[in-house]
Write an enzyme that holds these catalytic residues in place. Structure first.
Site, PDB file in Angstrom:
ATOM      1  N   TYR A 161      65.243   6.747  62.137  1.00 51.39           N
ATOM      2  CA  TYR A 161      65.922   7.504  61.350  1.00 51.39           C
ATOM      3  C   TYR A 161      67.835   7.876  62.378  1.00 51.39           C
ATOM      4  O   TYR A 161      67.877   7.870  61.825  1.00 51.39           O
ATOM      5  CB  TYR A 161      65.594   8.813  61.293  1.00 51.39           C
ATOM      6  CG  TYR A 161      66.286  10.142  60.104  1.00 51.39           C
ATOM      7  CD1 TYR A 161      66.330   9.846  59.384  1.00 51.39           C
ATOM      8  CD2 TYR A 161      66.447  10.933  61.603  1.00 51.39           C
ATOM      9  CE1 TYR A 161      66.940  11.084  58.510  1.00 51.39           C
ATOM     10  CE2 TYR A 161      66.838  12.211  60.814  1.00 51.39           C
ATOM     11  CZ  TYR A 161      68.012  11.618  59.110  1.00 51.39           C
ATOM     12  OH  TYR A 161      68.069  13.364  58.680  1.00 51.39           O
ATOM     13  N   LYS A 165      71.387   7.152  61.465  1.00 47.06           N
ATOM     14  CA  LYS A 165      72.865   7.646  61.316  1.00 47.06           C
ATOM     15  C   LYS A 165      73.499   7.908  62.832  1.00 47.06           C
ATOM     16  O   LYS A 165      74.531   8.559  63.005  1.00 47.06           O
ATOM     17  CB  LYS A 165      71.807   9.332  61.690  1.00 47.06           C
ATOM     18  CG  LYS A 165      70.533   9.513  60.694  1.00 47.06           C
ATOM     19  CD  LYS A 165      71.162  10.109  60.069  1.00 47.06           C
ATOM     20  CE  LYS A 165      70.641  10.229  58.522  1.00 47.06           C
ATOM     21  NZ  LYS A 165      71.503  10.435  57.056  1.00 47.06           N
TER      22      LYS A 165
END
Length: 292
Positions: A161, A165
């Site tokens: 993640y 990001k």
């Protein structure tokens, strides 16, 4: 008269959480909203709420991670409302694990939804906006991406993640630099709010306060910044990443060249250590990785 009157907005992952609040807030400011979510019932429920309040909205459940299905989202928006002026890339998933326990699927699923999901719609609309600008049609468009503190500072147990990001933050900088000439502004958010992705992981921190107290992690707190970024009022702002939570808005300061030393010749391996120690002593320390 809202600040987004006459503008059409596509919001991904808008069937709940942050996306839902963005959709409601854009509609309240006069925008026509395409509510995209893989859960069609959830998207339709948000649309019904917007229409009940006097707004205009269209539910859509097409896949944002494929160009052909992303094109269907754009086509549906144009058929219903005309030109598209704003894209809010909000959809995401989590597959949290410690890095040594992460599987290939855990990695690929997160990259597909976050990073490829940010590419497909942005690319299609960027092409259309570029072509319109080159043809002499004025363009005043916005791309609003979603990064995260996990991507800006890192977060234990979220290497997939966080990496996605971080890539989205970098993508935003390049979109801003390349598309500015065509009338497109690109910015990103790193929001902290109570959503289906965070309410279990950060349950204690993000629990609702006592009745009457300010709900710091209410996702509706993030929406005003997003709506403003999607409006014509934000024409002078591009290439920025904003951290936002509660009533706080912060501009993130990204990687930049810091202290340096130049020997003027090739280094010997044994000479590098003292030079690096001096550089690190002079450099501003990075924020600690969350959870470390």
């Amino acid at each position: 008269m809202g600040i987004c009157n006459g503008r059409t907005v596509i919001i991904t992952g808008a069937g709940g959480g942050l996306g839902r609040e963005y959709a409601l807030a854009f509609a309240a400011e006069g925008a026509a909203v395409v509510v995209n979510d893989i859960r069609h019932d959830a998207a339709q429920a948000v649309c019904d709420e917007i229409v009940k309040r006097g707004g205009r909205a269209l539910a859509n459940a097409d896949d944002i991670t494929r160009i052909d299905t992303a094109q269907r989202i754009v086509d549906a928006a144009r058929d219903a409302f005309g030109d598209v002026h704003v894209l809010v890339n909000n959809a995401g998933i989590c597959r949290d694990k410690m890095f040594a326990s992460m599987t290939e699927n855990d990695w690929d699923d997160v990259m597909r939804v976050h990073l490829r999901g940010h590419f497909c719609l942005s690319n299609l609309l960027a092409r259309a906006w570029r072509d319109a600008a080159k043809a002499g049609t004025p363009v005043d468009a916005r791309i609003i991406n979603t990064s995260s503190g996990a991507g800006l500072q890192g977060s234990i147990g979220q290497s997939n993640y966080g990496a996605a990001k971080a890539a989205i933050a970098a993508l935003t900088l390049m979109q801003a630099a390349e598309l500015h000439r065509y009338g497109v502004r690109a910015n990103a958010l790193a929001p902290a709010a109570r959503t289906s992705m965070t309410e279990n992981v950060f349950a204690d921190m993000m629990k609702k306060p006592e009745l009457g107290a300010f709900d710091y992690y209410d996702p509706a707190n993030v929406a005003p910044l997003v709506v403003w970024l999607g409006s014509a009022q934000s024409a002078d702002v591009t290439g920025q990443v904003f951290e936002v939570a509660g009533g706080m808005i912060s501009v993130a300061e990204g990687w930049r060249t810091g202290p340096r030393v130049d020997r003027g010749a090739r280094w010997a391996p044994g000479e590098v250590g003292p030079a690096v120690a001096k550089l690190l002593a002079d450099a501003r320390p990075a924020q600690p990785v969350y959870g470390s």
